[in-house]
Design a protein around this motif. Sequence first.
Motif: not given
Length: 398
Positions: A148-156, A205-223
């Motif tokens: 339950a954090v802000p989510h980014g988008s994955v675009r085709e 398979q990699g769930h990269m968007s969830a990984i990045l969303d969570n890290l960004i929400a925790e202020k551990k990664a730069t958007p």
Amino acid sequence: MSCYVSHAMNIRLFARPLLLLGLLPALGWAQSATGDFQPASSNLSGAEYPKISADARVSVRLKAPDATKVQVQGGDGLQKDPLDLVKDAEGNWNGTIPSAGPGFHYYWFIVDGVRVNDPGSDAYLGYGRPTSGIEIPTPNEDFHLLKAVPHGSVREHWYQSNITSKWRRAFVYTPPGYDENPKKRYPILYLLHGAGENERGWSLQGHMSAILDNLIAEKKATPMIVVMDNGYALVPNEAPANTPGDMVKRAATLEQVYLKEIIPTMETAYRTLPGRENRAMAGLSMGGLQTMLIGMKHVDLFSHYGFFSGAIFGDMLADPKTAFNGAFADAKAFNNKVKVLWFGAGSEEKRFVEMAADACKKLGDLGIKSTYYESPGTYHEWHTWRRCLHEFAPLLFK
């Protein structure tokens, strides 16, 4: 200088939003404390099998009343060698995989010598074909799950390639707030998949968007913006890559696609920050090889590099001082330009551990700074690469 070793871990012009269907199976899974088998969260709706027990055994079933022999098999970390199944009175073939590693795994049945997918599970591109996949729960690890954090988008994003004379597709992750802040610009990571997979892999398979969303929400990664393009690029009449040597040769075409098409296209279509200091490249397995072959020749373009189980084989670094047009010849200059040089592998994929360690040591002997991370208990598989991204992303664009 030896590399720093980290073991820390808490355990697509058409653009439209991509539903994160590949992430949903990781949610809502529960087991009883008694070890009863429960349907896997990755099962198709209504499918009873496969089932998973609390101690990570996997029960499989395939109805094939006319078959004479049925086996189940998967990659390292699940069931490397074929496991014979037993036929019951109703024509179902049953068996239990004794111990499955955490995270996502490919698997399939072998029916009288013919490889078939499980009708109870969704299929993903793996091993060069649609292949069944299963999610094994990851106790005490939720960094790759939707929260339950802000989510980014994955675009085709589709674009015409003049080099390959084909339409190409990328999946592009834009961080939370991208559409709501039209004046803000972001750094960009080019993230490559492995052999036998495609540009969907990191999202599904990699769930990269969830990984990045969570890290960004925790202020551990730069958007950041993440571009996941197809790692196969052939000019007309060029033969596909079937051997490691072919992969090296074919990377020359992909290099031109990146330089002349992918980077200009993506950094025009999306609001990116200018300059090499705001550009990173990383990949898994074959994608790690491509990151080395392309990225190291263009330190004028990239300042952050990640090699996740990178296939850095042969004599690529036999003489690291002269490799890649002398990119490593001046250690001080290289260290000043390249902010992150990161190697990761799963502890059980011994060959890739050896390749990473060898590259790290050779570069370290020249005075090149790098970081090495080892994912405990994982093989050449997606949970290794999920963990790699989780460790690598916080280091970028600081």
